[in-house]
Motif scaffolding. Structure first.
Motif, PDB file in Angstrom:
ATOM      1  N   SER A 326       0.832  -1.200   0.000  1.00 51.30           N
ATOM      2  CA  SER A 326       0.000   0.000   0.000  1.00 51.30           C
ATOM      3  C   SER A 326       0.869   1.254   0.000  1.00 51.30           C
ATOM      4  O   SER A 326       1.945   1.294   0.603  1.00 51.30           O
ATOM      5  CB  SER A 326      -0.908   0.001   1.228  1.00 51.30           C
ATOM      6  N   TYR A 327       0.372   2.302  -0.673  1.00 53.95           N
ATOM      7  CA  TYR A 327       1.064   3.591  -0.704  1.00 53.95           C
ATOM      8  C   TYR A 327       0.651   4.489   0.463  1.00 53.95           C
ATOM      9  O   TYR A 327       1.134   5.626   0.561  1.00 53.95           O
ATOM     10  CB  TYR A 327       0.768   4.313  -2.019  1.00 53.95           C
ATOM     11  N   THR A 328      -0.226   4.029   1.318  1.00 54.24           N
ATOM     12  CA  THR A 328      -0.783   4.912   2.351  1.00 54.24           C
ATOM     13  C   THR A 328       0.237   5.327   3.405  1.00 54.24           C
ATOM     14  O   THR A 328      -0.020   6.260   4.162  1.00 54.24           O
ATOM     15  CB  THR A 328      -1.988   4.245   3.042  1.00 54.24           C
ATOM     16  N   GLU A 335      -2.856  14.119  -0.191  1.00 47.32           N
ATOM     17  CA  GLU A 335      -2.978  15.573  -0.192  1.00 47.32           C
ATOM     18  C   GLU A 335      -3.520  16.073  -1.530  1.00 47.32           C
ATOM     19  O   GLU A 335      -3.171  15.545  -2.587  1.00 47.32           O
ATOM     20  CB  GLU A 335      -1.612  16.225   0.072  1.00 47.32           C
ATOM     21  N   ASP A 336      -4.322  17.076  -1.491  1.00 44.79           N
ATOM     22  CA  ASP A 336      -4.828  17.729  -2.703  1.00 44.79           C
ATOM     23  C   ASP A 336      -3.815  18.808  -3.099  1.00 44.79           C
ATOM     24  O   ASP A 336      -4.013  20.001  -2.867  1.00 44.79           O
ATOM     25  CB  ASP A 336      -6.207  18.336  -2.430  1.00 44.79           C
ATOM     26  N   ILE A 358      -7.601  13.531  -1.246  1.00 43.85           N
ATOM     27  CA  ILE A 358      -7.815  12.653  -2.384  1.00 43.85           C
ATOM     28  C   ILE A 358      -6.751  11.558  -2.361  1.00 43.85           C
ATOM     29  O   ILE A 358      -5.701  11.718  -1.741  1.00 43.85           O
ATOM     30  CB  ILE A 358      -7.739  13.418  -3.720  1.00 43.85           C
ATOM     31  N   ILE A 359      -7.028  10.461  -2.993  1.00 43.13           N
ATOM     32  CA  ILE A 359      -6.031   9.403  -3.135  1.00 43.13           C
ATOM     33  C   ILE A 359      -5.300   9.645  -4.449  1.00 43.13           C
ATOM     34  O   ILE A 359      -5.884   9.548  -5.530  1.00 43.13           O
ATOM     35  CB  ILE A 359      -6.685   8.011  -3.126  1.00 43.13           C
ATOM     36  N   PHE A 391       1.662  10.934  -9.977  1.00 43.33           N
ATOM     37  CA  PHE A 391       1.416  11.247 -11.368  1.00 43.33           C
ATOM     38  C   PHE A 391       0.969  12.693 -11.582  1.00 43.33           C
ATOM     39  O   PHE A 391       0.830  13.132 -12.724  1.00 43.33           O
ATOM     40  CB  PHE A 391       0.395  10.279 -11.959  1.00 43.33           C
ATOM     41  N   ASP A 392       0.727  13.435 -10.491  1.00 42.02           N
ATOM     42  CA  ASP A 392       0.507  14.873 -10.627  1.00 42.02           C
ATOM     43  C   ASP A 392       1.826  15.631 -10.663  1.00 42.02           C
ATOM     44  O   ASP A 392       1.840  16.857 -10.733  1.00 42.02           O
ATOM     45  CB  ASP A 392      -0.392  15.404  -9.507  1.00 42.02           C
TER      46      ASP A 392
END
Length: 823
Positions: A326-328, A335-336, A358-359, A391-392
């Motif tokens: 998991s990436y959590t 975070e947005d 957001i995920i 990816f952002d």
């Protein structure tokens, strides 16, 4: 043997220009000096020679055929390199023993498999080496004996030694191991993007159940299938001679990357949903062998591409179990980070955006610019480090794995409000400790850091207003070698960091562009060195300070060495908008200060994130010679490393975030002012040109600042960033669905009504990088706006980088004519 002391390779003239604080990051000490720098020639030239466009744009073989893809031979006593065959695109391999007196000799075709490769792999005891040649695996032992492991027309990849000295490699995504003692080759594991076969299911539903009761054949067939499945499972579990069961990741999945532990107990794999091609992504090719129009498949546009999130899975090679990671645990995973951008765009639409957690989509750092794997195992096999990115484009993480808990453990987070650089992401392990080393731009410049798994914070190992790249660790963990532009942003030398004392030593003083490769025995450096006036050649030195430099190759033609070339001076142009000056090349004609004010041209380099005002040989060698031709005819020529360029730190790179074409044109305006004030240039006789990103800048300059230049040429230009690719554009402008403001602010097509001065647009028609469609749409826009001062030249057979000398000649004749008529 040709031996040159470092100070004799090139002569560097340095004069003080002005005093100014150029520190970009408050945490970094100032190192760069505001100086004018130039390289002087070392060969006897002929001042009577006059450059012509026909010569400049001819097949570049006339310049010489420089060494390419050089690497050390397996025993560190020789180097290999490729050289272009005259009049052909074929490359031949050459062998250069260190004790030779010439450029080397061609390697016979029958011996190419013995060379090794740039990516040679070593066993833990360094007694074995392995490499790939033409898709097959070879090994070499300590006595120099070479053994071919595979002989097939199917490509094999990624050789790796396990701790027990078995060699593994993969064919597709099936991994094989070879016992170098017995020669036994075994399948280690096969990765399948299919659903896992299931045992025959019990009948369900009324009809199926009744069929089982009433028809004996059906009931027996069901029992046979079930018993056969159980027997096969029991056989594979009990018999070690059989290959292990494959690892299944589900249909419609795509494997991004995978890596096996040196202990062969775990495999780490990243998968994502397979993405079908978009049928809209085609490019017409009008000149084909058949005479028909061909629809060539091309890349996605940023407007259409939606990256698929990746799943990271830990696979046990002992029992075949799979454990999603998991990436959590990654800080900021929810975070947005684009909340402010979304709010600004919502406000522009008369809406209100409410930020929430957001995920975020996350996956391996696999940018096109970066060649190393994002999964790095410690040589003990006890740990693995993974470099991940959002990816952002706003976060990069380095994480390790807790094998007991089957969970990611974050070790470092690099956050950037603009975008995390696709360069400067090298990382790895120290060999003798559970400590990572990596590059990070968090201070404002790319520097080396270390992070012990037992420590809470990373330690900074280098510091200053310069960029560190290509870190290379020695096997004994004593040194990290690297390349950096410490003394001047345009001068790249080789350094090494003593990891015991934390002292940095400068190894080369060649005053140009110098790259290096450490030899396998770690005693020598293979250097690739060039200057503004001399293309790349190979050099050798011992891996220690103040060592002698030996020239290994001299591949530059006698014809080129005779040219009376003007060495551009690197000047620091004061900026009206930043504390740091804009470092720029200036080509001066003879006696330029005499007589009436001169004509001038400013060249805009491509790529955006590229450095061209350095002291090395430029990839724009045709433009370099064209600028010399212009200087011979009385022009002053400037080539600016405008904001967005590489080599000057994070703030310089990200100045264009959400506003491409604004900081760069401000820098061009400062360039024009500098030329007028310092180089006897007539403000009303300045033109500009450039290709790709430089073509985009030409558009923006002529559209948004119509009085700045009197004419401009835009070559293979971007007119609308929504039509460019996703990996590059989404970094700088986010994506059109999230941030349309940035696209409309940055795309020339929205400003074309500002054109007032003559514009030449040169467009290759089979350009799979910047589509011909970019020019077509802009030309239609100009027609509808009833603009008159533009013309378009098309090149039917050319891609983004021209291949035909006739096309180059036609293009630059038009550019030269544009300047002659309008300046």
């Amino acid at each position: 043997m040709k031996i040159f002391h470092q100070t004799l390779l090139t002569t560097v003239a340095v004069t003080l220009l002005f005093n100014c604080n150029i520190a970009l990051a408050k945490t970094e000490p100032q190192t760069w000096q505001n100086t004018t720098v130039a390289v002087t020639p070392v060969y006897q030239t002929d001042p009577t020679i006059k450059l012509t466009l026909e010569q400049i744009m001819a097949d570049p073989d006339w310049l010489g055929r420089t060494p390419e893809n050089a690497f050390w031979g397996p025993d560190s006593s020789q180097v290999f390199y490729q050289q272009k065959r005259p009049g052909s695109e074929v490359r031949d391999w050459y062998q250069r023993p260190l004790n030779s007196n010439d450029n080397g000799v061609a390697v016979p075709l029958s011996q190419l498999h013995q060379m090794g490769s740039v990516n040679v792999q070593y066993s833990a005891d360094r007694q074995w080496q392995s490499w790939v040649f033409e898709g097959n695996i070879f090994v070499r032992n300590a006595q120099g004996q070479i053994t071919q492991i595979t002989r097939s027309n199917i490509t094999h990849r990624d050789p790796q030694f396990l701790l027990d000295n078995r060699l593994i490699y993969r064919q597709g995504w099936t991994y094989f191991s070879t016992d170098l003692t017995t020669g036994l080759s075994s399948e280690l594991i096969s990765l399948k993007t299919e659903d896992k076969p299931k045992a025959p299911a019990a009948p369900s539903g009324y009809l199926a159940q009744e069929q089982q009761k009433l028809i004996g054949f059906v009931a027996k067939n069901q029992r046979d299938k079930s018993e056969q499945h159980q027997a096969n499972s029991a056989l594979r579990a009990a018999n070690p001679s059989l290959a292990p069961v494959a690892a299944y990741f589900g249909k419609d999945q795509q494997i991004v990357d995978a890596s096996i532990s040196p202990k062969a107990d775990y495999l780490l794999v990243a998968v994502r949903k397979a993405k079908p091609r978009n049928e809209k992504d085609i490019m017409p090719n009008y000149i084909t062998e058949t005479g028909d129009i061909a629809a060539e498949p091309v890349r996605w546009r940023v407007n259409d591409f939606k990256p698929e999130p990746q799943k990271l899975i830990l696979v046990s090679l002992t029992d075949g179990s799979q454990h999603p990671l998991s990436y959590t645990s990654l800080p900021g995973y929810n975070e947005d980070v684009l909340a402010e951008v979304k709010a600004e765009n919502a406000k522009a639409k008369g809406e209100k955006y409410k930020s929430d957690k957001i995920i975020r989509d996350i996956g391996l750092m696999t940018d096109w610019y970066w060649s190393q794997s994002a999964m790095r195992w410690h040589n003990s096999g006890e740990q693995v480090a993974i470099m991940l990115k959002a990816f952002d484009n706003k976060d990069r993480w380095i994480a390790t794995v807790d094998f007991d808990k089957k969970a990611l453990v974050p070790q470092h987070r690099l956050h950037d409000n603009a975008w995390v650089n696709y360069a400067f992401n090298d990382f790895g392990w120290f060999n003798s400790s559970n400590t990572l080393y990596f590059l990070s731009e968090e201070s404002g410049y790319s520097h080396l850091y270390s992070k012990a798994l037992s420590g809470r914070k990373a330690e900074k190992l280098t510091r200053g207003t310069f960029e560190v790249s290509n870190p290379t660790l020695t096997a004994d963990d004593n040194y990290l070698y690297f390349k950096a532009n410490v003394s001047h942003p345009g001068v790249y030398e080789v350094y090494r960091l003593n990891l015991a004392t934390k002292d940095t030593e400068q190894l080369t003083k060649l005053a140009g562009m110098t790259d290096f490769t450490l030899s396998g025995d770690e005693q020598k450096l293979l250097l690739t060195h060039s200057t503004n006036l001399m293309p790349e050649d190979l050099y050798l030195m011992a891996a220690s300070p103040n060592a002698e430099v030996v020239r290994l190759t001299d591949t530059v033609s006698a014809e080129f060495k005779q040219l009376p070339l003007v060495a551009p001076q690197i000047v620091a142009v004061p900026s009206s908008h930043t504390k740091q000056p804009v470092f720029s090349k200036v080509y001066y004609p003879a006696d330029y200060q005499q007589g009436e004010p001169r004509r001038a041209v400013i060249f805009n380099h491509g790529a955006g994130y590229l450095q061209n005002s350095d002291l090395g040989w430029s990839g724009y060698f045709r433009e370099f010679l064209f600028h010399n031709l212009l200087a011979q005819q009385g022009y002053v020529v400037m080539d600016m490393d405008y904001r967005a360029s590489k080599g000057y730190g994070r703030d310089w790179r990200t100045a264009i975030y959400r506003q491409m074409g604004t900081p760069e044109i401000e820098d061009l305006a400062d360039g024009v002012n500098w030329l007028v004030e310092n180089a006897n240039v007539d403000r009303k006789r300045v033109g500009t040109y450039g290709g790709s990103y430089g073509g985009f800048m030409t558009f923006m300059a002529l559209f948004k600042e119509p009085e700045l230049f009197q004419a401009g040429a835009a070559l293979r230009p971007v007119s609308d960033w929504a039509y460019y690719n996703h990996p590059y554009t989404s970094n700088i402008l986010n994506t059109p669905d999230i941030d349309p403001i940035a696209y409309e602010r940055s795309s020339p097509i929205y400003f074309s009504q500002g054109l007032q001065k003559p514009l030449l647009i040169n467009a290759p028609m089979v350009d799979d990088n910047v589509f011909f469609q970019d020019v077509v749409r802009l030309v239609q826009r100009l027609i509808e706006q009833e603009k008159q001062d533009f013309e378009t030249a098309i090149y039917p057979v050319e891609p983004h980088g021209f291949r035909q000398p006739s096309s180059w000649l036609d293009e630059y004749r038009r550019i030269y004519k544009l300047f002659e008529q309008n300046l």
